[in-house]
Design a protein around this motif. Structure first.
Motif, PDB file in Angstrom:
ATOM      1  N   HIS A 107      -1.192 -52.124  27.099  1.00 39.17           N
ATOM      2  CA  HIS A 107      -0.418 -50.653  27.775  1.00 39.17           C
ATOM      3  C   HIS A 107      -1.198 -49.779  28.047  1.00 39.17           C
ATOM      4  O   HIS A 107      -2.253 -49.269  27.150  1.00 39.17           O
ATOM      5  CB  HIS A 107       0.503 -50.267  26.366  1.00 39.17           C
ATOM      6  CG  HIS A 107       1.342 -48.946  26.601  1.00 39.17           C
ATOM      7  ND1 HIS A 107       2.350 -48.890  27.667  1.00 39.17           N
ATOM      8  CD2 HIS A 107       0.967 -47.665  26.606  1.00 39.17           C
ATOM      9  CE1 HIS A 107       2.709 -47.823  28.101  1.00 39.17           C
ATOM     10  NE2 HIS A 107       1.874 -47.043  27.071  1.00 39.17           N
ATOM     11  N   ALA A 108      -1.258 -49.035  29.144  1.00 40.20           N
ATOM     12  CA  ALA A 108      -2.075 -48.090  29.373  1.00 40.20           C
ATOM     13  C   ALA A 108      -1.036 -47.235  30.162  1.00 40.20           C
ATOM     14  O   ALA A 108      -0.092 -47.190  30.788  1.00 40.20           O
ATOM     15  CB  ALA A 108      -3.202 -48.749  30.924  1.00 40.20           C
ATOM     16  N   SER A 109      -1.379 -45.560  30.141  1.00 40.12           N
ATOM     17  CA  SER A 109      -0.638 -44.790  30.708  1.00 40.12           C
ATOM     18  C   SER A 109      -1.515 -43.617  31.084  1.00 40.12           C
ATOM     19  O   SER A 109      -2.688 -43.434  30.798  1.00 40.12           O
ATOM     20  CB  SER A 109       0.763 -44.146  29.870  1.00 40.12           C
ATOM     21  OG  SER A 109      -0.329 -43.685  28.661  1.00 40.12           O
ATOM     22  N   LYS A 110      -0.998 -42.702  31.931  1.00 40.56           N
ATOM     23  CA  LYS A 110      -1.736 -41.395  32.348  1.00 40.56           C
ATOM     24  C   LYS A 110      -2.031 -40.446  31.222  1.00 40.56           C
ATOM     25  O   LYS A 110      -0.961 -40.305  30.636  1.00 40.56           O
ATOM     26  CB  LYS A 110      -0.964 -40.901  33.531  1.00 40.56           C
ATOM     27  CG  LYS A 110      -0.964 -41.713  35.014  1.00 40.56           C
ATOM     28  CD  LYS A 110      -0.318 -40.790  36.111  1.00 40.56           C
ATOM     29  CE  LYS A 110      -0.560 -41.606  37.291  1.00 40.56           C
ATOM     30  NZ  LYS A 110      -0.138 -40.787  38.680  1.00 40.56           N
ATOM     31  N   LEU A 111      -3.114 -39.882  31.280  1.00 44.14           N
ATOM     32  CA  LEU A 111      -3.275 -38.879  30.478  1.00 44.14           C
ATOM     33  C   LEU A 111      -2.450 -37.498  30.930  1.00 44.14           C
ATOM     34  O   LEU A 111      -2.668 -37.258  32.128  1.00 44.14           O
ATOM     35  CB  LEU A 111      -4.677 -38.514  30.215  1.00 44.14           C
ATOM     36  CG  LEU A 111      -5.597 -39.493  29.653  1.00 44.14           C
ATOM     37  CD1 LEU A 111      -7.140 -39.368  29.602  1.00 44.14           C
ATOM     38  CD2 LEU A 111      -5.168 -39.945  28.090  1.00 44.14           C
ATOM     39  N   SER A 112      -1.951 -36.803  29.975  1.00 44.18           N
ATOM     40  CA  SER A 112      -1.377 -35.556  30.306  1.00 44.18           C
ATOM     41  C   SER A 112      -2.176 -34.436  31.090  1.00 44.18           C
ATOM     42  O   SER A 112      -3.434 -34.514  30.756  1.00 44.18           O
ATOM     43  CB  SER A 112      -0.890 -34.789  29.043  1.00 44.18           C
ATOM     44  OG  SER A 112       0.088 -35.616  28.180  1.00 44.18           O
ATOM     45  N   THR A 113      -1.577 -34.007  32.139  1.00 41.98           N
ATOM     46  CA  THR A 113      -2.080 -33.035  33.112  1.00 41.98           C
ATOM     47  C   THR A 113      -3.367 -33.674  33.910  1.00 41.98           C
ATOM     48  O   THR A 113      -4.295 -32.725  34.543  1.00 41.98           O
ATOM     49  CB  THR A 113      -2.753 -31.775  32.262  1.00 41.98           C
ATOM     50  OG1 THR A 113      -3.740 -32.041  31.507  1.00 41.98           O
ATOM     51  CG2 THR A 113      -1.588 -31.192  31.250  1.00 41.98           C
ATOM     52  N   THR A 114      -3.511 -34.929  33.724  1.00 42.71           N
ATOM     53  CA  THR A 114      -4.606 -35.409  34.669  1.00 42.71           C
ATOM     54  C   THR A 114      -4.050 -36.479  35.463  1.00 42.71           C
ATOM     55  O   THR A 114      -2.856 -37.148  35.099  1.00 42.71           O
ATOM     56  CB  THR A 114      -5.783 -35.821  33.775  1.00 42.71           C
ATOM     57  OG1 THR A 114      -5.531 -37.047  33.168  1.00 42.71           O
ATOM     58  CG2 THR A 114      -6.252 -34.829  32.830  1.00 42.71           C
ATOM     59  N   GLN A 115      -4.828 -37.245  36.297  1.00 42.79           N
ATOM     60  CA  GLN A 115      -4.447 -38.227  37.003  1.00 42.79           C
ATOM     61  C   GLN A 115      -5.074 -39.616  36.304  1.00 42.79           C
ATOM     62  O   GLN A 115      -5.328 -40.713  36.963  1.00 42.79           O
ATOM     63  CB  GLN A 115      -4.859 -38.396  38.333  1.00 42.79           C
ATOM     64  CG  GLN A 115      -4.124 -37.233  39.388  1.00 42.79           C
ATOM     65  CD  GLN A 115      -2.664 -37.687  39.307  1.00 42.79           C
ATOM     66  OE1 GLN A 115      -2.167 -38.771  39.438  1.00 42.79           O
ATOM     67  NE2 GLN A 115      -1.747 -36.707  39.060  1.00 42.79           N
ATOM     68  N   LEU A 116      -5.910 -39.183  35.355  1.00 39.29           N
ATOM     69  CA  LEU A 116      -6.729 -40.562  34.525  1.00 39.29           C
ATOM     70  C   LEU A 116      -5.656 -41.320  34.123  1.00 39.29           C
ATOM     71  O   LEU A 116      -4.782 -40.767  33.256  1.00 39.29           O
ATOM     72  CB  LEU A 116      -7.765 -40.031  33.857  1.00 39.29           C
ATOM     73  CG  LEU A 116      -9.015 -39.216  34.419  1.00 39.29           C
ATOM     74  CD1 LEU A 116      -9.788 -38.728  33.262  1.00 39.29           C
ATOM     75  CD2 LEU A 116      -9.782 -40.237  35.278  1.00 39.29           C
ATOM     76  N   VAL A 117      -6.184 -42.559  33.895  1.00 38.49           N
ATOM     77  CA  VAL A 117      -5.072 -43.679  33.168  1.00 38.49           C
ATOM     78  C   VAL A 117      -6.135 -44.098  32.010  1.00 38.49           C
ATOM     79  O   VAL A 117      -7.257 -44.626  32.231  1.00 38.49           O
ATOM     80  CB  VAL A 117      -4.831 -44.734  34.108  1.00 38.49           C
ATOM     81  CG1 VAL A 117      -4.120 -45.766  33.324  1.00 38.49           C
ATOM     82  CG2 VAL A 117      -3.837 -44.227  35.262  1.00 38.49           C
ATOM     83  N   CYS A 118      -5.266 -44.114  31.026  1.00 44.86           N
ATOM     84  CA  CYS A 118      -6.350 -44.824  29.764  1.00 44.86           C
ATOM     85  C   CYS A 118      -5.434 -45.833  29.152  1.00 44.86           C
ATOM     86  O   CYS A 118      -4.153 -45.894  28.884  1.00 44.86           O
ATOM     87  CB  CYS A 118      -6.403 -43.555  28.595  1.00 44.86           C
ATOM     88  SG  CYS A 118      -7.332 -43.907  27.260  1.00 44.86           S
ATOM     89  N   ILE A 119      -6.203 -47.004  28.548  1.00 39.27           N
ATOM     90  CA  ILE A 119      -5.565 -47.848  27.610  1.00 39.27           C
ATOM     91  C   ILE A 119      -5.492 -47.311  26.302  1.00 39.27           C
ATOM     92  O   ILE A 119      -6.046 -46.793  25.567  1.00 39.27           O
ATOM     93  CB  ILE A 119      -6.524 -48.868  27.735  1.00 39.27           C
ATOM     94  CG1 ILE A 119      -6.783 -49.740  29.038  1.00 39.27           C
ATOM     95  CG2 ILE A 119      -5.962 -49.978  26.435  1.00 39.27           C
ATOM     96  CD1 ILE A 119      -7.923 -50.837  29.028  1.00 39.27           C
ATOM     97  N   LYS A 120      -3.956 -47.413  25.882  1.00 38.86           N
ATOM     98  CA  LYS A 120      -3.611 -46.790  24.660  1.00 38.86           C
ATOM     99  C   LYS A 120      -3.529 -47.816  23.616  1.00 38.86           C
ATOM    100  O   LYS A 120      -4.079 -47.569  22.613  1.00 38.86           O
ATOM    101  CB  LYS A 120      -2.199 -46.152  24.664  1.00 38.86           C
ATOM    102  CG  LYS A 120      -2.104 -44.983  25.910  1.00 38.86           C
ATOM    103  CD  LYS A 120      -2.916 -43.845  25.365  1.00 38.86           C
ATOM    104  CE  LYS A 120      -2.842 -42.628  26.487  1.00 38.86           C
ATOM    105  NZ  LYS A 120      -1.531 -42.141  26.834  1.00 38.86           N
TER     106      LYS A 120
END
Length: 771
Positions: A243-256
């Protein structure tokens, strides 16, 4: 406690190498790569690891950091917590830098000292229970993740990975032989685990696709939104999940979150599932660029071998089409490099000419190339005879290649100049001949050039205007016969058309007026209209009985047929690379013929030597009757001819038309002790052949990117020709050398078996004639 270094410190991170231990116990790190990481104020161990993870391909959780104490190269100290990290920085606080060693944590049960070779898959079905027991610890850890009650589809917090990613996440024996998917191995660690960041969800999806191909499994999207993506293994019951989603206030995507272990065996990646047309097209783009003629079947075979991807023929074909479409965009950049490319040609080949022209709207129009070696060879070793012709460039850009080809002393095609234009028309031929004139007919050079070319498309008018009385224009017999066939009115059978065209060829070859008139009468017996057409077609430009120039028995302009095969191999390349490919072909041709000619031991070139010997044999049957000054009367079979030795002439016209003494002349020469070799055209001697290929065409440095895409203000921007590809397949008509011609372009018409009419068959006949 935060560490505040007294001054800026750099950590030299060594990764990928090994330690060598000496006899005294000291160790030295060899191999691998080194990366520099700044030690910022208030940095802690987690932040330091994150900085390293962004530099090397290693996840934070699989990372082990070690270092040597100052002055001690025997014992490695492990950094496992913040206190260890603070102690390490404290030891080196007075130094500008410190050296740390990054190692990859090995999963439990794996021999870290020596990698065991992979076992060959057994024919018997593996014991599923035994395989599962071996991996009981990792699987239980993955299951334990559910006990944390983390909603992986909605959480925005980063959860630590329960299990580090193994290089082989499949607990069972893989079906495919890894040696058959070498190219896909580069993607095995493209996803490293929890905490890995991507610039966008598209980048994450791309990495996921490559990761699944490298590990030979398929996946399905549980959620695929513009803020988050959740994916699971397609195999039933397999726990692999990410599962991956965008970090708040950024366009970066991180694997959670990620469950990195499979309990399925994995399957070969099938094209219909993930390998879309655009994705595969981008994958094979470089291959298509290197080999524009690669077949879809070859593409499918290579993808199966290198990546384990299965494609059928239609999928491979569509992927190739997409790759070509993408390459065409980059090919356009090559047109902007034409001015620089022309300068490179003239710089590396002094005396050559490379010139380009643009239209009023600044779009690319034409490029002319003529090398010094070609000019020198033509002026010093070739007959004053040039063949002008054209061939289409069957690429997406269309266009035409105009060529000027000479004949060397062995009757081989010698390329002199060529041009790339958008279409064949009056203006382009006029420009081409204007560029050609100073190269092949420099000021002060005596003699007249004979051009064998079409009589349409402005060539006739341009030759008169540019070369004036300094040239002869011999109409190409192939084009002439094709126009006769096209202009014929009324219904003529295929045999009738063939006979008329054959009579036209015979009339053109006839050396005497009587023979020419007989052929024309044969045409008149079939069609008076065709006879009138022939008489009005300016026979002084194509019939041997009237033509005033020397064309050495060459009747058609397609003498440069080798250009056609060269272009067929290179016309899919960008304009500069295509021209450079032709240059390479010409360079190789000149070198090869120069080397081959050094082995010749005869006075004449091989083909001319053979022709002369045949005439010498026939000359033994010629009877010399009497002589009057330099003129002799000879008899051969039932023919009586007059030979003028001093003027190198015979009434049979053979000596004049070919440049070699005919059998009548040879009989006279030998009777008076003269050598026939001394009365052959000088262009057929080996010495002249050596002069033709004395100069070389020099290589040009790599010109794929001669300039940046940005241009200075006021610079001429050269773009591709604004031509549109017409529907259907391009039709090419070229008469092969040595062929009589009519059978090459005459299309047989339908003839009714009932009424003998043309244009229909017996089934569709509407005649009232009874069976």
């Amino acid at each position: 406690m935060a560490i505040v270094p007294s001054k800026k410190m750099i950590a030299i991170c060594q990764y990928g190498g090994d330690f060598d231990t000496y006899d005294d116990g000291t160790m030295n790190y060899v191999g691998g790569e080194a990366y520099a990481v700044d030690l910022d104020e208030n940095m802690q161990l987690s932040g330091f690891k994150q900085e390293i993870a962004e530099t090397i391909d290693l996840s934070v959780d699989a990372m082990i950091i070690k270092y040597f104490l100052p002055g001690n190269k025997k014992n490695l100290i492990t950094v496992s917590k913040d206190k260890d990290f603070q102690r390490m920085v404290s030891y080196y606080k007075d130094a500008d830098q410190l050296e740390v060693f990054i190692m990859k944590d090995s999963p439990a049960g794996k021999n870290a000292k020596k990698k065991q070779p992979a076992r060959r898959p057994q024919k018997a079905t593996p014991n599923v229970e035994t395989a599962a027991i071996v991996q009981v610890a990792p699987v239980s850890n993955a299951v334990a993740l559910n006990d944390q009650h983390v909603d992986i589809e909605t959480t925005t917090e980063i959860t630590p990975a329960a299990v580090p990613i193994s290089s082989n996440p499949f607990p069972m024996v893989a079906v495919d032989d890894d040696s058959q998917r070498l190219a896909a191995k580069q993607w095995e660690n493209i996803i490293t685990g929890v905490g890995q960041r991507f610039h966008s969800l598209a980048e994450f999806r791309e990495a996921l696709r490559k990761y699944s191909i490298a590990h030979a499994f398929n996946f399905v999207y549980k959620k695929n939104e513009n803020q988050r993506v959740t994916v699971k293994c397609k195999a039933e019951g397999c726990p692999w999940r990410i599962h991956a989603s965008k970090l708040s206030t950024t366009q970066l995507v991180c694997i959670k979150t990620m469950r990195p272990v499979h309990n399925c065996q994995g399957v070969t990646s099938k094209a219909p599932f993930r390998a879309k047309r655009s994705w595969v097209g981008n994958l094979i783009k470089e291959k298509v660029k290197e080999s524009p003629k690669i077949k879809p079947k070859e593409i499918a075979t290579e993808l199966k071998r290198d990546y384990g991807i299965d494609l059928n023929y239609s999928q491979a074909r569509r992927a190739k089409e997409y790759a070509r479409e993408q390459l065409l965009g980059s090919y356009k950049d090559a047109y902007s490099e034409l001015p620089f490319f022309c300068e490179k040609i003239m710089e590396t080949n002094p005396g050559s000419l490379a010139n380009y022209s643009t239209k009023e709207d600044s779009s690319f129009h034409r490029l002319f190339v003529c090398f010094h070696a070609s000019v020198s060879g033509f002026l010093h070793g070739c007959r004053p005879l040039l063949f002008l012709d054209s061939t289409p460039l069957n690429s997406r850009y269309q266009g035409m290649l105009l060529t000027a080809t000479a004949a060397d002393g062995d009757d081989g095609a010698f390329p002199v100049a060529f041009a790339v234009v958008d279409e064949e028309n009056d203006d382009n031929w006029h420009w081409f001949l204007t560029q050609l004139k100073p190269m092949v007919s420099p000021v002060g050079t005596p003699g007249q050039i004979t051009f064998v070319a079409d009589f349409q498309k402005g060539i006739r008018e341009s030759l008169r205007e540019i070369f004036g009385g300094e040239c002869y224009h011999a109409y190409c017999l192939g084009y002439l016969a094709e126009k006769l066939n096209k202009d014929l009115k009324g219904h003529f059978s295929h045999d009738a058309r063939r006979l008329m065209v054959e009579d036209l060829y015979a009339a053109a070859h006839a050396p005497k007026l009587e023979a020419f008139e007989k052929c024309c009468e044969d045409i008149k017996a079939i069609s008076p209209e065709a006879y009138n057409w022939v008489i009005r077609s300016e026979p002084e430009h194509w019939a041997n009985a009237f033509f005033g120039g020397l064309r050495y028995n060459h009747m058609t302009s397609n003498f440069g047929h080798m250009f056609y095969s060269w272009v067929s191999e290179a016309n899919e390349l960008p304009i500069t690379q295509m021209i450079d490919e032709l240059r390479g072909k010409m360079m190789q041709l000149i070198y090869t013929r120069r080397v081959e000619s050094t082995q010749w031991m005869t006075r004449l070139t091989p083909s001319m030597e053979e022709k002369l010997k045949n005439e010498i044999i026939k000359g033994r049957s010629v009877q010399v009757i009497r002589a009057h000054g330099s003129k002799f009367e000879v008899r051969y079979v039932d023919m009586i001819e007059v030979v003028d030795i001093e003027n190198w002439d015979c009434s049979c016209k053979g000596w004049l038309l070919t440049g070699l003494p005919c059998c009548h002349a040879i009989a006279v020469l030998e009777q008076y002790g003269r050598s026939p070799y001394d009365h052959c055209s000088r262009y057929f001697h080996v010495e002249m052949y050596h002069l033709t290929y004395a100069d070389s065409i020099h290589p040009i440095p790599n010109v794929e990117r001669l300039m940046d895409t940005e241009t200075e203000d006021g610079a001429v921007l050269v773009t591709p020709p604004p031509t549109m590809r017409t529907p259907g397949r391009t039709k090419i008509r070229k008469v092969a050398p040595g062929r009589i011609g009519p059978s090459d372009f005459l299309k047989r018409q339908l003839q009714c078996g009932k009424c003998k009419g043309l244009g229909h068959n017996k089934r569709s006949c509407k005649s009232m004639i009874s069976d």
